[in-house]
Motif scaffolding. Structure first.
Motif: not given
Length: 124
Positions: A1-2, A5, A52, A111-112, A114-115, A118-119, A122
């Motif tokens: 998904m990343g 994105l 990102l 969506l960004g 949300w991602w 969840r992460h 990094r």
């Protein structure tokens, strides 16, 4: 998904950059507000894409800032383009919530975020 994105952000960055460059070079005097907003959107998408991709806490925070800014921009410009359309006679990337881009500018920051939630942070 990343990765998906990042690819979508990169495509939107290219599209917004091309659009704003073309608008500014050809007819900036016709709609300076709209064309400046398109350029701002392009810069936001470029910065978000890079943030990102990069690892680390600073990049993570920058991604959050740019994506939240993007969502606020889409909502504010989208609403204003409906409420006071005379100020947006020429479309921007964020006009009518990104209608000209199939509403991707409205969905993408959600969506960004949300991602990112969840992460967290990094690292390389």
């Amino acid at each position: 998904m990343g990765r998906v994105l990042v690819v979508v952000y990169a495509i939107l960055a290219l599209a917004a950059t091309g659009r704003s460059f073309s608008q500014i070079v050809r007819s900036f005097d016709e709609a300076p507000l709209a064309y400046t907003l398109s350029a701002v959107a392009a810069i936001v998408y470029i910065v978000a894409t890079v943030a990102l991709i990069l690892p680390g806490r600073s990049a993570y925070r920058l991604a959050w800032v740019t994506i939240v800014f993007e969502l606020v921009g889409v909502i504010v410009v989208g609403t204003l383009s409906l409420v006071v359309p005379e100020h947006f006679q020429h479309a921007t990337v964020w006009s009518v919530y990104g209608q000209g881009y199939l509403f991707v500018p409205l969905v993408l920051p959600v969506l960004g975020m949300w991602w990112l939630a969840r992460h967290p942070e990094r690292t390389a």
